[in-house]
Design a protein around this motif. Sequence first.
Motif, PDB file in Angstrom:
ATOM      1  N   ARG A 161      68.657 -50.753  56.367  1.00 33.24           N
ATOM      2  CA  ARG A 161      68.516 -49.541  57.166  1.00 33.24           C
ATOM      3  C   ARG A 161      68.948 -49.794  58.601  1.00 33.24           C
ATOM      4  NH1 ARG A 161      62.810 -46.984  55.121  1.00 33.24           N
ATOM      5  NH2 ARG A 161      63.418 -45.307  56.556  1.00 33.24           N
ATOM      6  N   VAL A 162      69.694 -48.840  59.135  1.00 40.94           N
ATOM      7  CA  VAL A 162      70.222 -48.927  60.496  1.00 40.94           C
ATOM      8  C   VAL A 162      69.598 -47.807  61.318  1.00 40.94           C
ATOM      9  CG1 VAL A 162      72.289 -48.915  61.943  1.00 40.94           C
ATOM     10  CG2 VAL A 162      72.386 -49.894  59.633  1.00 40.94           C
ATOM     11  N   GLY A 163      68.864 -48.159  62.360  1.00 39.94           N
ATOM     12  CA  GLY A 163      68.206 -47.172  63.203  1.00 39.94           C
ATOM     13  C   GLY A 163      69.104 -46.690  64.331  1.00 39.94           C
ATOM     14  N   PHE A 164      68.773 -45.514  64.855  1.00 41.30           N
ATOM     15  CA  PHE A 164      69.551 -44.915  65.937  1.00 41.30           C
ATOM     16  C   PHE A 164      68.600 -44.385  66.995  1.00 41.30           C
ATOM     17  CE2 PHE A 164      71.637 -41.022  67.725  1.00 41.30           C
ATOM     18  CZ  PHE A 164      72.627 -41.670  68.437  1.00 41.30           C
ATOM     19  N   VAL A 165      68.784 -44.840  68.247  1.00 38.48           N
ATOM     20  CA  VAL A 165      67.989 -44.369  69.382  1.00 38.48           C
ATOM     21  C   VAL A 165      68.927 -43.672  70.352  1.00 38.48           C
ATOM     22  CG1 VAL A 165      66.486 -45.004  71.299  1.00 38.48           C
ATOM     23  CG2 VAL A 165      66.324 -46.243  69.127  1.00 38.48           C
ATOM     24  N   ASN A 166      68.664 -42.392  70.630  1.00 41.43           N
ATOM     25  CA  ASN A 166      69.483 -41.586  71.517  1.00 41.43           C
ATOM     26  C   ASN A 166      68.734 -41.368  72.823  1.00 41.43           C
ATOM     27  OD1 ASN A 166      71.880 -39.964  71.987  1.00 41.43           O
ATOM     28  ND2 ASN A 166      70.548 -38.174  71.874  1.00 41.43           N
ATOM     29  N   ILE A 167      69.174 -42.034  73.897  1.00 39.55           N
ATOM     30  CA  ILE A 167      68.561 -41.874  75.212  1.00 39.55           C
ATOM     31  C   ILE A 167      69.362 -40.800  75.949  1.00 39.55           C
ATOM     32  CG2 ILE A 167      67.817 -43.038  77.318  1.00 39.55           C
ATOM     33  CD1 ILE A 167      68.116 -45.697  75.822  1.00 39.55           C
TER      34      ILE A 167
ATOM     35  N   GLU B  57      73.249 -36.611  59.318  1.00 41.08           N
ATOM     36  CA  GLU B  57      73.789 -36.146  58.045  1.00 41.08           C
ATOM     37  C   GLU B  57      74.563 -37.225  57.296  1.00 41.08           C
ATOM     38  OE1 GLU B  57      74.435 -31.502  59.551  1.00 41.08           O
ATOM     39  OE2 GLU B  57      76.092 -32.938  59.596  1.00 41.08           O
ATOM     40  N   LEU B  58      74.734 -38.394  57.890  1.00 49.56           N
ATOM     41  CA  LEU B  58      75.418 -39.470  57.187  1.00 49.56           C
ATOM     42  C   LEU B  58      74.625 -39.853  55.937  1.00 49.56           C
ATOM     43  CD1 LEU B  58      76.430 -41.730  60.208  1.00 49.56           C
ATOM     44  CD2 LEU B  58      77.993 -40.440  58.727  1.00 49.56           C
ATOM     45  N   PRO B  59      75.293 -40.152  54.822  1.00 42.25           N
ATOM     46  CA  PRO B  59      74.583 -40.499  53.586  1.00 42.25           C
ATOM     47  C   PRO B  59      73.618 -41.657  53.801  1.00 42.25           C
ATOM     48  CG  PRO B  59      76.918 -40.159  53.150  1.00 42.25           C
ATOM     49  CD  PRO B  59      76.766 -40.135  54.636  1.00 42.25           C
ATOM     50  N   GLY B  60      72.380 -41.454  53.414  1.00 39.48           N
ATOM     51  CA  GLY B  60      71.384 -42.510  53.503  1.00 39.48           C
ATOM     52  C   GLY B  60      70.600 -42.548  54.798  1.00 39.48           C
ATOM     53  N   MET B  61      70.999 -41.774  55.814  1.00 42.03           N
ATOM     54  CA  MET B  61      70.226 -41.749  57.052  1.00 42.03           C
ATOM     55  C   MET B  61      68.932 -40.962  56.828  1.00 42.03           C
ATOM     56  SD  MET B  61      71.512 -43.561  59.487  1.00 42.03           S
ATOM     57  CE  MET B  61      70.509 -42.963  60.862  1.00 42.03           C
ATOM     58  N   ARG B  62      67.847 -41.452  57.421  1.00 35.85           N
ATOM     59  CA  ARG B  62      66.537 -40.829  57.289  1.00 35.85           C
ATOM     60  C   ARG B  62      66.037 -40.384  58.662  1.00 35.85           C
ATOM     61  NH1 ARG B  62      66.827 -45.451  54.193  1.00 35.85           N
ATOM     62  NH2 ARG B  62      66.288 -45.270  51.976  1.00 35.85           N
ATOM     63  N   PRO B  63      65.346 -39.254  58.747  1.00 32.41           N
ATOM     64  CA  PRO B  63      64.838 -38.791  60.046  1.00 32.41           C
ATOM     65  C   PRO B  63      63.974 -39.833  60.756  1.00 32.41           C
ATOM     66  CG  PRO B  63      64.662 -37.035  58.438  1.00 32.41           C
ATOM     67  CD  PRO B  63      65.076 -38.264  57.671  1.00 32.41           C
ATOM     68  N   GLU B  64      63.167 -40.563  60.004  1.00 30.52           N
ATOM     69  CA  GLU B  64      62.262 -41.521  60.630  1.00 30.52           C
ATOM     70  C   GLU B  64      62.989 -42.731  61.221  1.00 30.52           C
ATOM     71  OE1 GLU B  64      61.970 -42.166  56.069  1.00 30.52           O
ATOM     72  OE2 GLU B  64      62.197 -40.503  57.492  1.00 30.52           O
TER      73      GLU B  64
ATOM     74  N   PHE C  94      61.470 -37.035  62.771  1.00 30.47           N
ATOM     75  CA  PHE C  94      62.214 -37.668  63.851  1.00 30.47           C
ATOM     76  C   PHE C  94      61.245 -38.096  64.960  1.00 30.47           C
ATOM     77  CE2 PHE C  94      65.370 -34.983  61.795  1.00 30.47           C
ATOM     78  CZ  PHE C  94      66.537 -35.729  61.854  1.00 30.47           C
ATOM     79  N   HIS C  95      61.557 -39.198  65.622  1.00 34.57           N
ATOM     80  CA  HIS C  95      60.763 -39.631  66.776  1.00 34.57           C
ATOM     81  C   HIS C  95      61.255 -38.899  68.032  1.00 34.57           C
ATOM     82  CE1 HIS C  95      59.179 -43.150  64.530  1.00 34.57           C
ATOM     83  NE2 HIS C  95      60.388 -43.194  64.000  1.00 34.57           N
ATOM     84  N   VAL C  96      60.323 -38.410  68.840  1.00 31.66           N
ATOM     85  CA  VAL C  96      60.669 -37.735  70.088  1.00 31.66           C
ATOM     86  C   VAL C  96      59.760 -38.268  71.195  1.00 31.66           C
ATOM     87  CG1 VAL C  96      60.857 -35.552  71.326  1.00 31.66           C
ATOM     88  CG2 VAL C  96      61.418 -35.648  68.877  1.00 31.66           C
TER      89      VAL C  96
ATOM     90  N   ALA D 269      59.753 -52.155  62.230  1.00 30.46           N
ATOM     91  CA  ALA D 269      59.291 -52.459  60.877  1.00 30.46           C
ATOM     92  C   ALA D 269      60.226 -51.895  59.815  1.00 30.46           C
ATOM     93  CB  ALA D 269      57.881 -51.895  60.676  1.00 30.46           C
ATOM     94  N   ARG D 270      60.907 -50.780  60.111  1.00 32.36           N
ATOM     95  CA  ARG D 270      61.728 -50.103  59.114  1.00 32.36           C
ATOM     96  C   ARG D 270      63.165 -50.614  59.049  1.00 32.36           C
ATOM     97  NH1 ARG D 270      59.681 -45.153  57.366  1.00 32.36           N
ATOM     98  NH2 ARG D 270      57.910 -44.329  58.543  1.00 32.36           N
ATOM     99  N   CYS D 271      63.732 -50.947  60.208  1.00 30.23           N
ATOM    100  CA  CYS D 271      65.180 -51.106  60.300  1.00 30.23           C
ATOM    101  C   CYS D 271      65.604 -52.568  60.440  1.00 30.23           C
ATOM    102  CB  CYS D 271      65.714 -50.302  61.481  1.00 30.23           C
ATOM    103  SG  CYS D 271      65.413 -48.522  61.321  1.00 30.23           S
ATOM    104  N   ASP D 272      66.700 -52.895  59.775  1.00 36.34           N
ATOM    105  CA  ASP D 272      67.271 -54.236  59.905  1.00 36.34           C
ATOM    106  C   ASP D 272      68.014 -54.395  61.222  1.00 36.34           C
ATOM    107  OD1 ASP D 272      66.567 -55.141  57.199  1.00 36.34           O
ATOM    108  OD2 ASP D 272      68.009 -53.639  56.550  1.00 36.34           O
TER     109      ASP D 272
END
Length: 359
Positions: free
Chosen positions: A172-178, A205-212, A236-238, A262-265
Amino acid sequence: MNQLPDFDALQRAVKPEEFDTDPLPGWAGLATLFGAPAADPAHLDVGADGWVAAGVPFDATASSRPGAAEGPRAIRQASLVFSSYLTSLGQYRMLDTRSGRTFRYHAPRVADTGDLHVYPTDTVRTFQAVAAGTRRLSAGAPRLVLLNGDHSTTFPTFAGFRAGRLDRGAGRVGFVNIDHHFDFGNWSALHGPLYHGSNSRRISELPGMRPEDIAFVGVGDVTKYDQLRGLLDRGFHVVPGSQLLRQGAERALAPLVEDLGARCDTVYVSLDIDVLDSAVATGTGHVTMGGIGAGDLLDVYEALRALPVEAVDIAEVAPRYDPSGSTAQIAARLLFEFLFRTDGAAPDLLPWTDRPHRD
């Protein structure tokens, strides 16, 4: 009367190698990130903990003030000021007098591959080229720095980075938007579905992306109530900018850091420079009222250091609106501190702690 020195004798008395290790002033030198060597994207060698940089000079989806295509070059130029810092400061234990934290500067290898291909009148072709180029870099580099134009380009740079990491076996790949904005729009009357205000939605909307696995940090502009309610309901985190200012970045971001860690590699962190109030950073396409301060942003990056961050980008630096050059300088300084600080420790000196001085 003073006589001119014998310059012919002076020049014959030295060899050019004597000057090779001396630092250059901040306005001189090859304009790569931190003066790093230029590199071929197909042949990368920065070691196990190095960084590879690339630029995306594209701003064709600007709808307010264009100019972010000039940002990658401006950030590189501004970064040259710091090119000799590691040599002069890397051997010392440092103290951040804002926070009281101690650290050292460490110099992993950095290489700059130049700019990825862009097509100013063809957004789809640009995104194809940028995603493909970033995927190649992600497959061969331990960590990436992307100097992006307008924030739309974060969609293809994230997509390419994530694809490269999945190719290498990441889960899993996480994304943080500042950002001062959510950038979760769906359609622009000017640009269609691909524009600076839709990049976060397209990423989700990318395949496999999760809101969390996606977080919005620093938001402070007005937004549709139902949109925010929907983001929260979906997981989603806000973390709004007001929460950062009220609680401090470390406390406000602690739940997010714990959960994503804990979730993302691996995690990709994207910065839209307009998260800063425009009184702080004038050189951007979107004038921001009520944004956070530069010190607050430094604290955000310090808190995110606990995550397995393997890619960072900075977008929307538009130097034409800041003749002082300070916005590009802020961007370069943020990158310098995030890339090169190590061995961080909590305060142990007064007045940052109640503990007495130690002999």
